[in-house]
Design a protein around this motif. Sequence first.
Motif, PDB file in Angstrom:
ATOM      1  N   SER A 121     -25.233 -73.303  34.089  1.00  0.00           N
ATOM      2  CA  SER A 121     -26.331 -74.030  33.449  1.00  0.00           C
ATOM      3  C   SER A 121     -27.518 -74.125  34.390  1.00  0.00           C
ATOM      4  CB  SER A 121     -25.872 -75.425  33.020  1.00  0.00           C
ATOM      5  OG  SER A 121     -25.386 -76.159  34.138  1.00  0.00           O
ATOM      6  N   TRP A 122     -27.259 -74.372  35.672  1.00  0.00           N
ATOM      7  CA  TRP A 122     -28.352 -74.389  36.666  1.00  0.00           C
ATOM      8  C   TRP A 122     -29.019 -73.018  36.732  1.00  0.00           C
ATOM      9  CZ3 TRP A 122     -29.177 -71.444  41.001  1.00  0.00           C
ATOM     10  CH2 TRP A 122     -30.207 -71.867  41.851  1.00  0.00           C
TER      11      TRP A 122
ATOM     12  N   ASP B 203     -29.179 -70.749  34.396  1.00  0.00           N
ATOM     13  CA  ASP B 203     -29.977 -70.510  33.191  1.00  0.00           C
ATOM     14  C   ASP B 203     -31.358 -71.159  33.302  1.00  0.00           C
ATOM     15  OD1 ASP B 203     -27.908 -69.075  32.075  1.00  0.00           O
ATOM     16  OD2 ASP B 203     -27.093 -70.782  30.957  1.00  0.00           O
ATOM     17  N   GLU B 204     -31.414 -72.365  33.882  1.00  0.00           N
ATOM     18  CA  GLU B 204     -32.696 -73.040  34.052  1.00  0.00           C
ATOM     19  C   GLU B 204     -33.611 -72.253  34.976  1.00  0.00           C
ATOM     20  OE1 GLU B 204     -33.929 -75.622  32.531  1.00  0.00           O
ATOM     21  OE2 GLU B 204     -32.119 -75.809  31.296  1.00  0.00           O
ATOM     22  N   GLN B 205     -33.039 -71.688  36.050  1.00  0.00           N
ATOM     23  CA  GLN B 205     -33.845 -70.903  36.984  1.00  0.00           C
ATOM     24  C   GLN B 205     -34.396 -69.649  36.314  1.00  0.00           C
ATOM     25  OE1 GLN B 205     -34.361 -72.521  39.916  1.00  0.00           O
ATOM     26  NE2 GLN B 205     -33.040 -74.006  38.841  1.00  0.00           N
TER      27      GLN B 205
ATOM     28  N   LYS C 147     -35.022 -69.287  33.145  1.00  0.00           N
ATOM     29  CA  LYS C 147     -36.049 -69.677  32.171  1.00  0.00           C
ATOM     30  C   LYS C 147     -37.396 -69.904  32.835  1.00  0.00           C
ATOM     31  CE  LYS C 147     -32.976 -71.854  28.769  1.00  0.00           C
ATOM     32  NZ  LYS C 147     -32.572 -73.140  28.128  1.00  0.00           N
ATOM     33  N   THR C 148     -37.365 -70.407  34.065  1.00  0.00           N
ATOM     34  CA  THR C 148     -38.629 -70.661  34.778  1.00  0.00           C
ATOM     35  C   THR C 148     -39.159 -69.404  35.468  1.00  0.00           C
ATOM     36  OG1 THR C 148     -37.425 -71.357  36.772  1.00  0.00           O
ATOM     37  CG2 THR C 148     -37.989 -73.061  35.164  1.00  0.00           C
TER      38      THR C 148
END
Length: 396
Positions: free
Chosen positions: A192-193, A195-197, A199-200
């Motif tokens: 999940s971490w 995926d956030e990276q 996305k940014t």
Amino acid sequence: MRCFELPQNPWRQSVVCLLCWFGVQTIQAEEAWLQRSQAILKALEGQPRPEWLYGQSEQLDVKRHAQQVMEASKTIQTEALSTSGLPTVPLNKPLTQLFVSFSLGESALKGIFEEAAGRDDVLLVFRGPKPSQKLPALMADLKRLLKGIDPLPNIVIDPTRFQRWSVSSVPDIVVEQDGKTSLHVRGVASLSWLDEQLKTGKQGDLGTLGDVGEIAEIDLLEEIKRRMAAIDWKQKQRQAIERFWGQQKFEDLPTAQADRERIVDLTITAPRDLTAPNGQLIIRAGQTVNPLDKMPFGLCLMVFDATEPAQFELIRHQSCQDKQARIMYLATSLPRQEGWDSFKRLETALQAPVYLLTPDVRSRFQLQHVPAVVEQSGNRLLVHERKLPAATGERS
């Protein structure tokens, strides 16, 4: 002239084709044996090792273990875990490879398995079994941790991926796209971490962002190299050669007790029509043909027991009636203890190839005693059995 060409003389072509067939039937086994022996001799002179040498128990165990580990992913996902197989991510889509190890602890591994469950874009990679651990035990550990997780995550056991991405500690994440690394981070196992990276727009090597540990499992490829380097290949070659001669079957024939001549008639009656590949009729069913009526045999067979020096000396000085015939030496036996050394000495002394007598050749020429010479006489073959000189005629 070839059997599939249109003939100018159909009868002559029929004889040629028949003789071709006869020649193949009579010497095919010896030619195959000679090719095998020459290949082995070349291997012993520093050429690449032949396949039969790979039967050594040490190397066989290593090779079998390597194959098992490289196939472990398929086994886990098909038979053992009943999943659909490795993820099939399009080339233009990123694939997240999360490198893991049992050194992370079973609780952490189970959490990673649960988070990766159902993710077709995520591949969990193990390097291999732990030291001294067999593959079934590794798979049992994985099945135990995967119990209750549905759908199952994609798991692969592949040391080549660790080497490709220079992974030396875990956890380690490599996001691959179009065969290249788009993002690399160590010390993080949270998808999940990650995926956030992504996305940014994070890219490149993010370094080490958490605790990392050693890899508990062995690098199977390095283990194979180590074991291979430890093998005494010269000793294995000697052992393989000893086994070859120890298992070799010989067509032993008794020693001739008197000079004797026998006639072998090559006349045959065709049991059915014999046709060329193009359909042309060569011999009709029921037709009787003697190939020597139209073409010479062309060979002079010298048959002897190579373990008997007296037979070798007699054959070496034996002559053929037809000086144009090609001499072919057929040994009924060779010394098992000396093996290829004896074989090479024979060929050197005779200045010609030496073949082993095979059952089909023995039967075709009705060989009964040795030493013997087989050559053409008129339209028949003549088998000369030769008695050894009285002082050395008895077999030891």
